[in-house]
Design an enzyme around this catalytic site. Structure first.
Site, PDB file in Angstrom:
ATOM      1  N   LYS A  50     -22.834 -78.102  10.362  1.00 21.43           N
ATOM      2  CA  LYS A  50     -21.901 -78.131  11.252  1.00 21.43           C
ATOM      3  C   LYS A  50     -21.512 -76.579  11.890  1.00 21.43           C
ATOM      4  CE  LYS A  50     -18.395 -76.799   7.559  1.00 21.43           C
ATOM      5  NZ  LYS A  50     -17.232 -77.186   6.876  1.00 21.43           N
ATOM      6  N   ARG A  90      -6.743 -82.858   2.117  1.00 23.97           N
ATOM      7  CA  ARG A  90      -7.037 -83.030   3.487  1.00 23.97           C
ATOM      8  C   ARG A  90      -7.240 -84.548   3.675  1.00 23.97           C
ATOM      9  NH1 ARG A  90     -11.111 -77.886   4.287  1.00 23.97           N
ATOM     10  NH2 ARG A  90     -12.534 -79.788   3.929  1.00 23.97           N
ATOM     11  N   TYR A 109      -8.478 -48.188  22.460  1.00 25.21           N
ATOM     12  CA  TYR A 109      -7.007 -48.637  22.835  1.00 25.21           C
ATOM     13  C   TYR A 109      -6.013 -48.208  21.817  1.00 25.21           C
ATOM     14  CZ  TYR A 109      -8.762 -51.845  26.411  1.00 25.21           C
ATOM     15  OH  TYR A 109      -9.421 -52.408  27.592  1.00 25.21           O
ATOM     16  N   MET A 131     -12.414 -56.114  23.454  1.00 28.33           N
ATOM     17  CA  MET A 131     -13.127 -57.483  23.917  1.00 28.33           C
ATOM     18  C   MET A 131     -14.642 -57.472  23.710  1.00 28.33           C
ATOM     19  SD  MET A 131     -12.277 -60.053  26.843  1.00 28.33           S
ATOM     20  CE  MET A 131     -10.467 -60.212  26.443  1.00 28.33           C
TER      21      MET A 131
END
Length: 383
Positions: free
Chosen positions: A39, A137, A271, A319
């Site tokens: 998956k 679940r 940053y 990013m």
């Protein structure tokens, strides 16, 4: 793709290691078949090549979360038994039936959709009934199990489905000795016995995930579902490293150093200036960032091997890039920066990044983005 060409970044996937891991997992569960779970693009490793390698090594089942993932394997020509378990109303049930997939059913709505798809396709649906033994679940609650089993048997008698499996999933198998493990195993046995007493004859019964495969032999039944362990990552670092279990990490993530420059002391980096150079130094620019799956939570903590030494992310992960303080070293631009791998060369591992980011190694490998090419090596099966 040229496997040796310099790239901005690359995730090298060692299929020989994956095959060895599958053989190790088969040895841990000698009385059960092995499902390799592929998956989420094989936990970020590339679903189709990993699926083929797992089958070559003796896995006889493949598992996906979504039907779309399973159908993509069929489109690529991947053979064998494939199971998918995360369904929503209106999903591609007919396509799944026609592709000879095993579909998981946790409740009456799903059984009705599977039956309708089988009628439309003109062939029986392969259905596995999932029991909620305590994870909370998907899965059918014990109180609703009699109704689901009865309706499934009616559909089977009518030739619309074949009940191929009974299964469940552990909540805390990565914590050996947790009381929920024994409780879930006992309840699973009860729910399986109930179904079989009423005539269900499943091909497979299964509850074991990677940690249960490695640590809980009594949970193996007919099939074990191995996910993260296939990719050489320990499902529970607290109880063992990959090497302790005979596993080898499959993915090595690296990037080409984009820039090296001298800066004075007191220079802010990235940053917010959360890192300020303590003195004159050299900075190296690593051209991957959170858009590539590098966790921003590892700002200031993430480890990288550059020039034979561990470096740490200096300041915030951006990013597309982050910076490491090279401490005056001057590796040339284009030099390899290894974020994680098996650890053979002294490089960090995915588990090291998980600790740095306050998460689990599953997330580290799975989140590596599509801008990072997967380079599959050792495609030819080893002896």
């Amino acid at each position: 793709m040229n496997e040796t060409a310099p790239l901005r970044a690359r995730a090298e996937i060692d299929l020989a290691a994956l095959r060895a891991n599958v053989r190790t997992l088969r040895a841990h569960a000698p009385s059960a078949a092995v499902m390799a779970v592929v998956k989420s693009d094989a936990y970020g490793h590339g679903a189709v090549p990993c699926a083929r390698a797992a089958l070559e090594a003796g896995a006889t089942w493949l598992g996906t979360a979504t039907p779309e993932e399973a159908l993509a394997l069929r489109t690529a020509g991947v053979p064998g038994r494939v199971m998918c378990w995360l369904w929503t109303p209106g999903g591609p049930w007919r396509e799944a039936v026609e592709a000879d997939l095993d579909v998981s059913v946790s409740g009456m709505w799903a059984l009705r959709e599977a039956v309708a798809a089988a009628e439309a396709a003109g062939v029986p649906a392969r259905v596995q009934l999932k029991a909620d033994t305590g994870l909370g679940r998907s899965g059918c609650q014990p109180a609703d199990w009699p109704e689901l089993v009865a309706e499934a048997l009616r559909a089977e008698a009518g030739g619309r489905i074949r009940i191929t499996g009974l299964w469940s999933h552990f909540a805390c198998a990565d914590e050996p000795g947790h009381p929920s493990v024994a409780a879930q195993l006992a309840l699973f046995r009860e729910m399986v016995a109930y179904a079989e007493e009423r005539g269900v004859r499943p091909e497979v019964r299964h509850i074991a995930n990677s940690p249960a495969t490695l640590t809980l032999p009594e949970s193996h039944f007919d099939l074990v579902r191995t996910g993260i362990a296939v990719y050489g990552i320990s499902p529970s670092p607290e109880i063992g490293t990959p090497a302790d279990f005979g596993l080898r990490p499959v993915m090595t993530l690296s990037a080409s150093l984009a820039l090296v420059k001298h800066v004075p002391g007191g220079h802010g980096v990235s940053y917010g200036h959360h890192y300020v150079t303590p003195g004159p130094t050299t900075l190296g620019l690593i051209p991957v960032g959170y858009a590539d799956g590098i966790p921003r939570h590892a700002s200031g903590t993430g480890p990288v091997l550059v020039g034979g030494k561990w470096r740490t992310v200096a300041g915030r992960v951006a990013m597309d890039q982050f910076v490491v303080d090279l401490g005056g070293d001057e590796p040339p631009p284009g030099s390899e920066a290894v974020l994680f791998g098996p650890g053979d060369r002294g490089e960090p591992t995915a588990e090291d990044w998980a600790r740095a980011a306050g998460t689990i190694a599953y997330e580290i490998v799975t989140r590596i983005g599509t801008r990072v090419p997967r380079v599959h090596v050792n495609r030819d099966q080893d002896g």
